[in-house]
Design an enzyme around this catalytic site. Sequence first.
Site, PDB file in Angstrom:
ATOM      1  N   ARG A 173      -7.541  15.176   3.514  1.00 29.39           N
ATOM      2  CA  ARG A 173      -6.419  15.447   4.082  1.00 29.39           C
ATOM      3  C   ARG A 173      -5.326  15.835   2.935  1.00 29.39           C
ATOM      4  O   ARG A 173      -4.242  16.434   3.078  1.00 29.39           O
ATOM      5  CB  ARG A 173      -5.937  14.793   5.159  1.00 29.39           C
ATOM      6  N   HIS A 176       0.771  -1.291  -0.029  1.00 28.21           N
ATOM      7  CA  HIS A 176      -0.099   0.021  -0.069  1.00 28.21           C
ATOM      8  C   HIS A 176       0.877   1.200   0.027  1.00 28.21           C
ATOM      9  O   HIS A 176       0.423   2.322  -0.831  1.00 28.21           O
ATOM     10  CB  HIS A 176      -1.092   0.000   1.140  1.00 28.21           C
ATOM     11  N   HIS A 199     -10.358   2.864  -0.865  1.00 28.38           N
ATOM     12  CA  HIS A 199     -10.434   2.479   0.625  1.00 28.38           C
ATOM     13  C   HIS A 199     -11.168   1.105   0.449  1.00 28.38           C
ATOM     14  O   HIS A 199     -12.510   1.105   1.073  1.00 28.38           O
ATOM     15  CB  HIS A 199     -11.060   3.423   1.659  1.00 28.38           C
TER      16      HIS A 199
END
Lengths: 222, 737
Positions: free
Chosen positions: B109, B42, B88
């Site tokens: 973010r 990831h 996600h």
Amino acid sequence: MPATVGVVVFPGSNCEHDVVESVEALGGQGRLLWHGDADVGDVDAVVIPGGFAHGDYLRPGAIARFSPMMSAVTDFAASGGPVVGICNGFQVLTEAGLLPGALQKNAGLKFLCQPATIEVLVTNTALTGNATRGQKLSIPINHFEGNYTCTPDTLAELRAEDRIVFTYSDNPNGSTANIAGICNARRNVVGLMPHPERASNQLLGSDDGNVLLGSLLDAASQ
Amino acid sequence: MTDALHRELGLTDDELARIIEILGREPNHVELAMYSVMWSEHCSYKSSRIHLKRLPTEADHVLVGPGENAGVIDAGDGIAVALRIESHNHPSYIEPYQGAATGVGGIIRDIFTMGARPIAIMDPLRFGPLDDPRSRWVAEGVVSGVSGYGNSVGVPNVGGETVFDETYKGNPLVNVFCLGVLPTERLVLGQASGTGNLAILLGSTTGRDGIGGVSVLASAGFSDDEADADKRPSVQVGDPFEEKRLIEACLQLLDEGLVVGIQDLGGAGLCCAASETASRGGVGMDFDVTAVPRREEGMEPYEVMTSESQERMLAIVEPGEADRVLEICEKWEVLATVVGKVTEGGSLRIVDGLDGPVVGEVPASSLHDDAPLYDRPRAEPADLSEARADLADDALEAPPDMAAALLSLVHDASWVYSQYDHQLFLNTVVGPGSDAAVLRLKHPTTGVDTGRGLALTTDGNHRWCAVDPYVGTVMTVAESVLNLACVGARPQALVNCLNFGNPEHPEVMWQLSQAVDGMTEACEAFDLPVVGGNVSLYNESGGSNIDPTPIVGVVGLVDDLSTVPPGMSWADGDRLVMLGPPSSWLSGSKWAFDSGHRRGSLRPVDLELHIRVTNLVRALVVSGGVSAVHDISTGGLGGALVEMAIASGVGCTVARVGGHGELFSEGPSRVVAAIRPDHLPAVEAAAGDLGVPLTRLGLAHGDAIAVKGLVDVPLAAARSAWERCLPDALGAGTTIG
């Protein structure tokens, strides 16, 4: 001298800049009011905008009503100043006791962001002076807790005193008596779930909100 | 150090050997934990980096390309646009609401980390079939999570896609695209510099939630239900109100020029943020693990460093500005704590108190630059030539009920997007449910309206890519560009989210490599730079990989937004034409897949013709030459006609559609356009000038959708089937699996 509209900002508010933009597009002046301050200053009107004040935690508006600024807004309203609560702002006004009733979860238990057609029932309020009775306006709603509820006595009182300002033509959220907005007895405090600032430009799909914001500016100039 | 620990943390024996070589000694627990998260698939893209390098990334207007928190382009008038897309997927299968919610929080973010105010989200979603109760539960939870977090945090969700298919039954896809705007001069990067500068942690307290999220959860497939349920503690929990305050506080810090660098905490938490800021700035950092405010007692240093607790940022600040930073954070009720100091050299030292003992020490850059790089074996499927010769056109008969088959291909997604605030900030000129969203482009600090617009689209098609990952990806990028043309926009930049199966399967790596090559060819043809991306691997369940699903988000510019683009609504009496090459090719179409035929081949895209089609469509949209336009994609020509008729409330009478092949084919480079009769000669001339095929289809009229010899269905019945699809299915109840 353009009217100055104070727009209250709580942590979690999010429509404050939109209200300022649409008010200023109509020739007014917008001024942000921080929730922690205890004075509205020399504004001519106050708008409590949409959003999620304090995250809507506990219950929408339940924490915001304790902000120092809300005491100042309450005093401003008591002196006759025009006060409008839009969406979350309407929820804050009911929690603060400036308007009766409460906003509960939509009947379908889903958040709803969609156009709504509302009818103007009364024109002698701070938000509807330039509208006409029976006028249909296309103004978006954007809420999870917009289902207006009140006691039978309150409803009777609202009806008797002509204080139901707007009703939905096609009730989207289960509101009692199709209520989309109400005012106080003195008619200077108005709360509504639809967002007039989102209907302020034909590019956004409707400019029907301008008759309401323009009415507020006129009320503020008096 | 037991060798079981590194395996438990997701590291291989070879990777452990490499760590020992870097450190010149055995790593301790905190060090091993940091390598395990930073070298996870990831975070490190260790299986995909070698391929991603082939993508074109440069153009004059690109200010920041791949590798930063978000790509940034210059949009003119002193405005820069930051964009990124992320997945996600795994958390959303385990815990749909929080998985999706924190996906939204994370991508937002990434955008405000660049100094941009996030102004739009889009969410391409993929779920299992609607007749599967668990898939309905996942779909309902994901949409609620996107809604609950996105609405509250105050970023409008202006579009996306919702696809239901068998391939996602055990592994849904939740991709989230976010776009923000910033004054060009305020661009900030996530890097530390200046020895002695302070690292200040902003936002939430740190708990044990999400530890190992990137390694345990995101970098492995799903096997059985019980083991998957055990992974639930690796899913983080989001708090949109905390994030909203964090956004406002950070943007004020940036407005006042108080930060040297800023970095969000996402996957791999503090470990990632501290090491990335230090290594990008070519410096080191002493990180005081004991100073980190915690929400739980007794946390070990490795837990603090790798926790994925949400809504946190790390700001690098000159010591003289620290007081003002803390003051602004106090105003916004955002917790702010000095947790580190920038040092010379390149060491990331984890210390117990800034003058206290060292509990871990690694070269900061080794967590990134020395991450393993794998050229994993690739192999095309053994039965590829057989599969490609098995064409849907030959294998499938025409459906007995053509109208029912047609209506099953399209659905109204408003059940999804009416739950999302899509209007905040007063920018949304074209919202969800259209070919592309269009936003007014206003200066982020002065609010001045440029009179121009941003157009956004996300697209992906697993069916095309399952049949041919190369051509399927070319078609996906081509569709995006055509979607933008339908609202009059010129494409500017692309971000991608590459959702694939297990990279240890050679066929999956072949799919990934083919998709990257297809994307490269298309982007080069369209002069479209790739400015960022995300790779999500191990999308598998029960040993079965998902169909390859590269998803792209493309942003374009509308030069004059003084009027609303025409959209899909035609008027009674409009002439209907198809612009672009006729097609009856069925392999890879939704109709073929829904009929059980999931193989065959795709025809190569004529990119040069595609460019001419998009140029024609854009010119017609901008000049007002068409009264409605809609691209032909899922559901083919028939699907486009149904959607346009429903949007208009006016039916159509169409002829010259040869059969179900022409009705359902999803061949590229085509739109349906509705044209006022008096404009038709000019449109025909323009198409002729550009060498774009034009087929006269018929007339917008009446209260039925009529395609001669194939379909004749009342508009009201079509609308009802289209509208009721999602509410009926999702109202049918769910299960927690």
